[in-house]
Design an enzyme around this catalytic site. Structure first.
Site, PDB file in Angstrom:
ATOM      1  N   LYS A 103      -1.988  -0.720   5.685  1.00 39.59           N
ATOM      2  CA  LYS A 103      -2.240   0.719   5.548  1.00 39.59           C
ATOM      3  C   LYS A 103      -2.403   1.431   6.892  1.00 39.59           C
ATOM      4  CE  LYS A 103      -2.227   1.216   1.025  1.00 39.59           C
ATOM      5  NZ  LYS A 103      -1.137   1.994   0.393  1.00 39.59           N
ATOM      6  N   GLU A 125      -6.858  10.183   0.109  1.00 41.01           N
ATOM      7  CA  GLU A 125      -7.330   9.579  -1.117  1.00 41.01           C
ATOM      8  C   GLU A 125      -7.388   8.083  -0.889  1.00 41.01           C
ATOM      9  OE1 GLU A 125      -4.189  10.017  -0.492  1.00 41.01           O
ATOM     10  OE2 GLU A 125      -3.430   8.012  -1.001  1.00 41.01           O
ATOM     11  N   SER A 392       0.074  -8.363   2.301  1.00 41.87           N
ATOM     12  CA  SER A 392      -0.161  -6.986   2.749  1.00 41.87           C
ATOM     13  C   SER A 392      -1.584  -6.731   3.219  1.00 41.87           C
ATOM     14  CB  SER A 392       0.210  -6.018   1.628  1.00 41.87           C
ATOM     15  OG  SER A 392      -0.518  -6.345   0.461  1.00 41.87           O
TER      16      SER A 392
END
Lengths: 413, 272
Positions: A103, A125, A392
């Site tokens: 991210k 968010e 991830s």
């Protein structure tokens, strides 16, 4: 050597998506209240300018190398390969990026972009909290105010990340409406953005939302695949046969897939969250149970009822617990370029434990869905095939959630 | 002639501004909404806006969100609301406008939606998250049935968008008086009057103003320069507080009358 060099370059044939209207075939677009139309056009122009600015790209590259810790390793998982007895398995270690997930690639890029645009305030968010933590981190790094919206059910599931965001100096605002999960957090972030659009940039965390967000996020995440290409060539002298990644909104999957998308002989599988199983209605497998619809500004596959009301979703993994999916994934699914599968909660929890024991890597529950599907596919492949699974994120944030499922509701860590 | 056009024509001849209340269909029940339409007409409404409840209303503030969630608790759907319009249409000729999000229209099927709206007696539709360029079929199908397509213009709309939106709007143009979601505000922004005047340079379609108007003084002020005054959250909040009490429609009607009277107290300057 000549052959190695050409393989290391991303194929340069034109890839026409998104088109000028922000569409991927029939998917994507810009379905938003009028207040956001002009700001989205401004963002599109600002991003195009930043993208072609060598100074912006150099700043981003320097932070990626010296702050995020890129390139992340491409690791040959020897014991996992032996255990499955099929293709050779490599893990792209996004869990080793700063803040513990892919991210940060998008969050850092977008916060740099916002700063270049002169914005003073950032909103985001978050579902699992990884995007919120990444955005809070980038804002601390670059000195911008940050407010993160998070569903109160997710805040309960991911208390550790709530504390991390606050520690990083961000405000975390709980969202009590609707299903109290990611989609409601996006609703609230969009309401904030509609109200404060002059001063504020909304850092959307995945390849979702109105154009140009899916494009911006894809560009910032596709470094994953570019690195993996070079790393695999160094280690194996060849390209992979198969790529596997989990798909919530779909940013880590696009990040790994995009650099290889024009090489049709490389197979790709996106793994959605099957929850308790699509047949129960308690899941987030949009391609297994969804129809074409529009949520949060983009046409895509959506879990909804016959009246067009968005359904609640369920997954053990908060990061995959979302009723729609990135529009480019919808396009790839329609063309057949990428295969989409799902893994149920219990399969993901088994994979979570398997890779912890076999490789000493505790994965995020999101990434465990990709491992879970690999459990079914990799053993069937020839031994000289090569598979890359996108790991991830790391699983520290999920340890207490996993303990409740594995040891029982009373388990408390 | 479409009932909305006919109403604005009638008002323009009298230099009056339209009063347009908004209520969420199905809150507290569809039966109450039907009664509410008749009560609003008695109180002086010129057009009634009916909100279609949606699970993810990103353009709405808390008051309208909660009203939508109350309606969704008993699964009020687009089909149900169109059915209710057909029923109430037997008793009134008041123009009715649906305020909806795009996904329920998409799920219904745009062409069927337009046909069923026409058959039921819906006069216009405002789809809050559908810019006109995203789905040309939407406007084509509604145009074909003679149903007005109202689009929003906001303070952030660029001049070329103002032109596109003014041109795409039929019935009236909805000017959003401030950036943000629906909800009550203490004061109106000064720039609204100038914005309305600039829109009117692009179109002869009436311009109504909404988002944030909540009391008679604001309604009278806006009626001084706009062709219509839209009030939503202040009414929706009152319905929410009174719920399914028998006296709810009458009490809401009394409040709406103060707003409607205020909106009629000013002559529309730009029409002189």
């Amino acid at each position: 050597m000549q052959q190695l060099k050409s393989l290391s370059e991303t194929p340069s044939a034109p890839y026409p998506y998104p088109d000028a209207r922000g569409r991927y075939g029939q998917f994507g677009g810009r379905y938003v209240p009028e207040t956001l139309m002009h700001p989205l056009q401004e963002l599109e122009a600002a991003y195009a300018s930043a993208k072609s600015d060598p100074e912006f790209q150099a700043t981003l590259a320097a932070f990626q190398a010296n702050y995020v810790g890129r390139p992340t390793p491409l690791y040959f998982a020897n014991r996992l390969t032996e255990h499955w007895g099929g293709a050779k398995v490599y893990l792209k270690r996004e869990d080793l990026a700063h803040t513990g997930a892919h991210k940060i690639n998008n969050a850092l890029g977008q916060v740099l972009l916002a700063k270049r645009m002169g914005k003073k305030r950032i909103i985001a968010e978050t579902g699992a909290g990884q995007h919120g933590v990444a955005t809070a981190t980038a804002c601390a790094l670059l000195g911008l105010d940050c407010e993160v919206y998070m569903g109160t059910e997710d805040m309960e599931r991911q208390k550790l990340n709530v504390f991390r965001m606050r520690l990083l100096g961000s405000k975390v605002t709980g969202v009590h409406s609707g299903t109290k999960t990611l989609k409601d957090a996006i609703n609230e972030a969009m309401r904030d953005w509609v109200t404060n659009v002059g001063s504020t940039h909304y850092v959307l965390g995945t390849v979702e939302g109105p154009h140009p967000y899916p494009l911006i996020c894809r560009d910032f995440q596709s470094i994953i695949g570019r690195e993996a290409r070079v790393q695999l060539l160094e280690q194996e002298g060849r390209l992979p046969n198969l790529l596997i990644a989990c798909v919530g909104g779909g940013s880590n999957a696009i990040g790994l897939f995009f650099d290889f998308i024009l090489e049709e002989n490389i197979k790709m599988i996106g793994v959605e969250a099957g929850g308790y199983g699509p047949e129960t209605g308690q899941h987030a497998a949009r391609f297994a149970g969804g129809v074409i619809g529009m949520l949060h500004g983009a046409m895509s596959y959506v879990l909804q009822d016959a009246n067009g009301q968005i359904k609640g979703t369920h997954s053990v993994s908060a990061g995959l617990d979302y009723a729609s999916v990135g529009p480019e994934h919808a396009y790839w699914r329609t063309t057949g370029r990428v295969e989409y599968a799902y893994a149920n909660d219990n399969e993901a929890l088994d994979a979570f434990q398997l890779i912890s024991r076999l490789e000493g890597i505790i994965p995020a529950l999101e990434s465990a869905h990709a491992i879970a599907h690999a459990c079914k596919v990799v053993p069937t492949l020839p031994k000289d095939d090569i598979v890359i699974i996108n790991l991830s994120g790391r699983g520290d944030k999920d340890v207490s959630q996993a303990a409740r499922f594995i040891l029982g509701e009373e388990a408390s860590l | 002639m479409n009932r909305i056009d006919a109403r604005f024509k009638w008002l323009a001849e009298r230099k009056l501004s339209a009063f347009i209340p908004y209520i969420t269909a199905g809150d507290p029940t569809l039966g109450r909404t039907a009664e509410g339409v008749l009560e609003l007409e008695k109180a002086g409404a010129d057009i009634v806006e009916l909100g279609i409840p949606f699970s993810d209303p990103i353009a709405d503030g808390v008051v309208n969100q909660e009203a939508a969630f109350r309606a969704l608790k008993h699964n009020v759907s687009m089909h149900d609301v169109i059915g209710m319009v057909a029923w109430v249409r037997k008793s009134t000729e008041i123009p009715l406008l649906l305020f909806t999000y795009y996904n329920p229209v998409l799920a219904y099927g745009v062409e069927q939606f337009a046909k069923d709206c026409k058959a039921a007696g819906v006069d216009g539709v405002l789809c809050v998250d559908l810019p006109p360029e995203e789905d040309p079929d939407y406007k084509r199908c509604l145009d074909a049935e003679g149903i007005a397509t109202v689009f929003l213009i906001t303070p952030t709309s660029s001049p070329d968008r103002v032109e596109l939106l003014a041109k795409s709007s039929t019935g009236f143009v909805y000017y959003v008086s401030r950036t943000g979601v629906t909800g009550e505000r203490a004061s109106m922004e000064q720039s609204v009057k100038g914005a309305v005047e600039s829109i009117k340079r692009h179109t002869s379609t009436p311009v109504a103003v909404g988002f944030g108007i909540s009391n008679p003084a604001q309604a009278a002020e806006v009626a001084g320069y706009a062709d219509g005054v839209i009030v939503g959250s202040a009414i929706v909040r009152m319905i929410g507080e009174l719920g399914d009490q028998p006296e709810m429609p009458a009490k809401v009607g009394a409040f709406v009358k103060t707003l409607a009277d205020a909106a009629k107290s000013s002559n529309v300057g730009v029409h002189v």
